[in-house]
Write a protein that holds these residues in place. Sequence first.
Motif, mmCIF file in Angstrom:
data_model
loop_
_atom_site.group_PDB
_atom_site.id
_atom_site.type_symbol
_atom_site.label_atom_id
_atom_site.label_comp_id
_atom_site.label_asym_id
_atom_site.label_seq_id
_atom_site.Cartn_x
_atom_site.Cartn_y
_atom_site.Cartn_z
ATOM 1 N N LYS A 72 0.829 -1.200 0.000
ATOM 2 C CA LYS A 72 0.000 0.000 0.000
ATOM 3 C C LYS A 72 0.867 1.254 0.000
ATOM 4 C CE LYS A 72 -4.453 -1.478 1.818
ATOM 5 N NZ LYS A 72 -5.572 -1.152 2.717
ATOM 6 N N SER A 73 1.912 1.255 0.814
ATOM 7 C CA SER A 73 2.828 2.396 0.848
ATOM 8 C C SER A 73 3.514 2.579 -0.498
ATOM 9 C CB SER A 73 3.876 2.205 1.949
ATOM 10 O OG SER A 73 3.276 2.159 3.226
ATOM 11 N N ARG A 75 2.417 1.743 -3.447
ATOM 12 C CA ARG A 75 1.483 2.248 -4.457
ATOM 13 C C ARG A 75 1.216 3.740 -4.286
ATOM 14 N NH1 ARG A 75 -1.618 -3.415 -3.644
ATOM 15 N NH2 ARG A 75 -0.420 -4.562 -5.231
ATOM 16 N N LEU A 76 1.193 4.199 -3.056
ATOM 17 C CA LEU A 76 1.045 5.633 -2.819
ATOM 18 C C LEU A 76 2.226 6.401 -3.401
ATOM 19 C CD1 LEU A 76 -0.262 5.727 0.877
ATOM 20 C CD2 LEU A 76 -1.537 6.349 -1.179
ATOM 21 N N ALA A 209 -2.073 2.217 -9.905
ATOM 22 C CA ALA A 209 -1.645 3.252 -8.967
ATOM 23 C C ALA A 209 -0.743 4.284 -9.646
ATOM 24 C CB ALA A 209 -0.915 2.620 -7.786
ATOM 25 N N ASP A 213 -4.560 8.044 -8.214
ATOM 26 C CA ASP A 213 -4.496 7.699 -6.789
ATOM 27 C C ASP A 213 -5.597 6.689 -6.459
ATOM 28 O OD1 ASP A 213 -5.990 10.317 -7.372
ATOM 29 O OD2 ASP A 213 -6.868 9.728 -5.457
ATOM 30 N N SER A 215 -7.325 3.744 -3.509
ATOM 31 C CA SER A 215 -7.464 3.048 -2.232
ATOM 32 C C SER A 215 -8.214 1.759 -2.538
ATOM 33 C CB SER A 215 -8.240 3.888 -1.220
ATOM 34 O OG SER A 215 -7.508 5.036 -0.843
ATOM 35 N N TYR A 216 -8.067 0.749 -1.674
ATOM 36 C CA TYR A 216 -8.721 -0.526 -1.975
ATOM 37 C C TYR A 216 -8.878 -1.337 -0.697
ATOM 38 C CZ TYR A 216 -3.825 -1.999 -1.897
ATOM 39 O OH TYR A 216 -2.520 -2.210 -1.530
ATOM 40 N N PHE A 217 -9.763 -2.315 -0.762
ATOM 41 C CA PHE A 217 -9.899 -3.280 0.331
ATOM 42 C C PHE A 217 -10.341 -4.613 -0.263
ATOM 43 C CE2 PHE A 217 -14.139 -1.445 -0.053
ATOM 44 C CZ PHE A 217 -14.971 -2.551 0.044
ATOM 45 N N VAL A 226 -11.685 -1.353 -5.664
ATOM 46 C CA VAL A 226 -10.746 -0.247 -5.843
ATOM 47 C C VAL A 226 -11.535 1.043 -6.066
ATOM 48 C CG1 VAL A 226 -8.755 0.601 -7.125
ATOM 49 C CG2 VAL A 226 -9.152 -1.865 -6.937
ATOM 50 N N THR A 228 -10.994 5.666 -5.940
ATOM 51 C CA THR A 228 -10.057 6.779 -5.800
ATOM 52 C C THR A 228 -10.049 7.242 -4.355
ATOM 53 O OG1 THR A 228 -11.661 8.534 -6.230
ATOM 54 C CG2 THR A 228 -10.636 7.500 -8.150
ATOM 55 N N ARG A 229 -9.033 7.999 -4.002
ATOM 56 C CA ARG A 229 -8.957 8.493 -2.629
ATOM 57 C C ARG A 229 -10.042 9.525 -2.338
ATOM 58 N NH1 ARG A 229 -2.808 9.904 -2.732
ATOM 59 N NH2 ARG A 229 -3.272 11.148 -0.892
#
Length: 747
Positions: A72-73, A75-76, A209, A213, A215-217, A226, A228-229
């Motif tokens: 996750k880090s 991909r940011l 990514a 931008d 985010s996902y779970f 998936v 967007t932020r």
Amino acid sequence: MSGSLTLALRTAQSGLLVNQSALDAVAQNVANVNSPDYSRKIVNMEQRVVAGTGAGVQLSQVTRAVDEGLLKSLRLELSAFNQHDAQSSYFSRLQDLFGAPGDNTSIAHIMTEFGKSMEALTLAPDQSLEQGEFVRQAKEVANKLTQMSSTVQELRVQADTEIAAVTSTINTLASELSDINNKIIQNSSTSADVTDLRDKRDAKLDELAGYIDISYFYRGDGDVVVFTRAGRTLVDNSSPTISHLPASTAASTTTHAEGDFNGIYIGIETAANDITDEVRDGKLKGLIDLRDGTLADLQSQLDEFAAELRDAVNLIHNQGSGFPGSATMSGTRAFINTGTAKTVPIAGEQTITMGNNSDTRITLFDSTGNQHTTTTVQAIMASASYGSGASAANGPWNIAEVAATMQDWLRQNGTANATVAVSSTTGKLNINLNSTTYNIALRDEVNTAGTVPAPVGSTAANATIQFDANGDGTADETVSGFSNFFGLNDLFVDDVVDNIWETGVMSTSYASTAATLTIYNGTTSTNVTVNNGDSLTTIAASINAATAAGVTATIIPDGSGQRLRISSQNGNAFTVTQAAANTFISDTSLHSADVRVSEQIRVREDIISSPSLVTRGAIQWDANKGASGEYFLSKGDNTLIKSMSQMFATTNTFDAAGGLSSTSMTFVSRSTSILTNNATLAELNDSQRTYQEDLSNSLKTKSDTFRGVNLDEEMSNLILFEQGYNAAARVISVIQAMFDSLERVIR
């Protein structure tokens, strides 16, 4: 006994099968030791229990050696890196095309050469070589500004085209992720190994990514959602489509805020689904920032610079003329209601009034620069012999009456075929003597004694022209110089129409004072009320609510601030004025917009054809000439070109534009600031790109180290699983021998 042997056989068989699976996993790991995006597979075993009794071993699950938090880090940081990486090539092209301040092709160098040509013409105002060089350098300045503006807009179009390509790629990746999700769910339901599918999905997430931008779970069934932020869904059970229609062309007036650039829509193309201003990172963000930020700001800097140069040079150029005057004079100010020639203007007609005891002298000269006849604007306007009759001495006069009066005087004083009229198509004042005998020149004067019209020999000084832009009887604008007001002897010209008005760069927290604005299109006036404390956004909404005005108001980002821009819906010119005692226009510097000036600025065509038309000197007064003194023009007079050279070498006040603050500096310094600012942004972007690249590579190395295959470890596992497999096989062999012995005993 036979039952125990059977159980033992099945137990040994389970060990055989599980170790076989473990050996297969080792083989996969070794085979993919150099495969990118491959994660080491771990075989997890557990005891098999049947009816409370141990029954061997079974495969629990095959898992991956992956640190999800680290991914996750990563991909940011990949998003941040790609944002800056997307801009690098554009900054490089700007650097190559615009150059450094010291480069011979840079605007800073060209402005320096323009200044030198002024100095040279000051020393030899009567020499055609110096006149031609001055015109050539003026053309170079105008051409460089238009070239820079054209380059900026080309890059904006390319960025917009890339935005469309990125949205298409995002759609493809979203579709592929949805497909992988379905396969993972299907295979998981049958307890099949899905680790390779998860690796493939991780690779797609990494790629996605880089573009936007995210985010996902993960859901319990194994699929990934998936978004967007900002909370917009990209991948789910039914993923929406992202769309963007690229522009084929762009101009300095083209903005996303005004809807000229299409939005980036998720799902149905409605304003609520436009995510252009929501994107925070990734290549998409970098391209949006270029198109709507960096490049738009650079265009704003160029337009403001070009407008300041045009106005400062033209102010001086209009104070005199080339030798021995001009046969024609073509104005550049367009009027939207010139009225009908008459002595008393009526409501709605645009008018001018001369103030501060100022007047403008009109003189006809022969080919040697000697006076043929002279008068003043106030003298002929107050005379019953010209135009529609005697008007008030200093105005107000409508523009049609000024034209008619000047024409009558010229026709009665040596140029019988002269025409002075406002063009019905352009709304601009044009003077044509239609004579080869005489030429015309204008000189502003101030009568210190306070009488009007100004007597001959009065002090030369710019006339004060008060312009009533909406014909309501109140002056809305004060301009220095009669010729400068009409633009009768401009050096730099353009075709910018007053159909866009905008404020200066304002803070986003700006709060207005109360005012009443009037939007006038030449026939109709529409009032807009501005309340105390209104923001620019609220004011824009109030203007848009006044539909009769026929304009659209928008908030345009500019540098770290914003502008209120008011645009005509049909492209026609209009004016914006305010009620007496209101300060909104001065507080916000609301004016006919400079936008488009750098695209269109050029040197006047007749000056290019005849460089001798360049203003070098002014009309001079000699009290000893003739019976009671006369005006004359001298071929060697350098009065005004010297003033222009001094103006160019001293500071000029520039307004804030495109991130450059309002400041006083020379034109060369300001042009250098534009290049320096661009170079600074390029260097900053490169620095941030390098930082993000190093950080991304560091995180990727850590992730790869954690998830990658260690051959030494795999060799150790290979021996371990091989021994387990051999042991299980040996047990089976022993049990087989025992069954054979049992069979012989029974026989």
